[in-house]
Write a protein that holds these residues in place. Structure first.
Motif, PDB file in Angstrom:
ATOM      1  N   ALA A  81      -7.669   0.230  -8.394  1.00  0.00           N
ATOM      2  CA  ALA A  81      -8.508   1.276  -8.987  1.00  0.00           C
ATOM      3  C   ALA A  81      -8.210   1.400 -10.483  1.00  0.00           C
ATOM      4  O   ALA A  81      -9.128   1.590 -11.294  1.00  0.00           O
ATOM      5  CB  ALA A  81      -8.286   2.608  -8.279  1.00  0.00           C
ATOM      6  N   LEU A  82      -6.943   1.280 -10.865  1.00  0.00           N
ATOM      7  CA  LEU A  82      -6.567   1.324 -12.276  1.00  0.00           C
ATOM      8  C   LEU A  82      -7.145   0.112 -13.009  1.00  0.00           C
ATOM      9  O   LEU A  82      -7.659   0.237 -14.124  1.00  0.00           O
ATOM     10  CB  LEU A  82      -5.049   1.383 -12.423  1.00  0.00           C
ATOM     11  N   ARG A  87      -4.213   1.808  -5.514  1.00  0.00           N
ATOM     12  CA  ARG A  87      -4.227   2.532  -6.782  1.00  0.00           C
ATOM     13  C   ARG A  87      -4.217   1.563  -7.966  1.00  0.00           C
ATOM     14  O   ARG A  87      -4.864   1.792  -8.984  1.00  0.00           O
ATOM     15  CB  ARG A  87      -3.052   3.503  -6.871  1.00  0.00           C
ATOM     16  N   ASP A 132      -0.523   8.241 -10.376  1.00  0.00           N
ATOM     17  CA  ASP A 132      -0.557   8.550  -8.962  1.00  0.00           C
ATOM     18  C   ASP A 132      -1.897   9.189  -8.614  1.00  0.00           C
ATOM     19  O   ASP A 132      -2.791   9.242  -9.445  1.00  0.00           O
ATOM     20  CB  ASP A 132       0.638   9.408  -8.523  1.00  0.00           C
ATOM     21  N   ARG A 133      -2.037   9.652  -7.392  1.00  0.00           N
ATOM     22  CA  ARG A 133      -3.329  10.174  -6.926  1.00  0.00           C
ATOM     23  C   ARG A 133      -3.847  11.327  -7.775  1.00  0.00           C
ATOM     24  O   ARG A 133      -5.045  11.489  -7.934  1.00  0.00           O
ATOM     25  CB  ARG A 133      -3.230  10.606  -5.464  1.00  0.00           C
ATOM     26  N   GLU A 149      -7.959  11.136 -14.477  1.00  0.00           N
ATOM     27  CA  GLU A 149      -8.618   9.877 -14.820  1.00  0.00           C
ATOM     28  C   GLU A 149      -9.253   9.924 -16.208  1.00  0.00           C
ATOM     29  O   GLU A 149      -9.257   8.932 -16.933  1.00  0.00           O
ATOM     30  CB  GLU A 149      -9.671   9.504 -13.779  1.00  0.00           C
ATOM     31  N   GLU A 170       0.867  -1.190   0.000  1.00  0.00           N
ATOM     32  CA  GLU A 170       0.000   0.000   0.000  1.00  0.00           C
ATOM     33  C   GLU A 170       0.894   1.228   0.000  1.00  0.00           C
ATOM     34  O   GLU A 170       1.985   1.185   0.567  1.00  0.00           O
ATOM     35  CB  GLU A 170      -0.912  -0.001   1.223  1.00  0.00           C
TER      36      GLU A 170
END
Length: 130
Positions: free
Chosen positions: A22-23, A19, A102-103, A107, A14
């Motif tokens: 999520a990807l 991430r 990254d964050r 998107e 983590e």
């Protein structure tokens, strides 16, 4: 998700694992929107998404040196160069094969990149015959 692919995600630390998942979700959503069935497997020990004859493989990897999450494509495609031209500094393109995720990665831009990869050979064929 196969046990092998699950193990690859579970091996990630983590926050990269969250991430990466999520990807994965974004890749699956874009594929569904494009009507593309993906084969989820491992390539070089990393989760990979094979779209069949119409596109190029996407791979989700962690940079071993810095721990950065990356979306990778075949280095023989022109995709990363196209993404760099389209999105400039809004995406962190690496060489000719990856986008760092990254964050704060856009998107929407990433979804366009994924769609372009999943339809890469179709798009190239249309351009050649267009």
């Amino acid at each position: 998700m196969s046990p092998e692919v699950r193990a690859a995600y579970d091996a990630m630390t983590e926050p990269a694992r969250g991430r990466a998942l999520a990807l994965r979700d974004l890749v699956l959503r874009v594929a569904a929107a494009e009507g593309i069935v993906l084969d989820e497997t491992l390539k070089w020990g990393e989760p990979a998404y094979l779209p069949g004859r119409g596109g190029t493989t996407l791979r989700i990897g962690i940079d071993k040196a810095g721990g950065d999450l990356r979306l990778l494509v075949n280095c023989r495609t022109s995709l990363v160069a196209q993404w760099r031209e389209m999105f400039g500094s809004n995406l962190h393109c690496e060489g000719n094969r990856a986008v760092r995720v990254d964050r704060d990665t856009d998107e929407g831009a990433l979804a366009i990149c994924i769609a372009m990869a999943l339809t890469y050979h179709q798009a190239r064929g249309k351009a050649a015959h267009g």
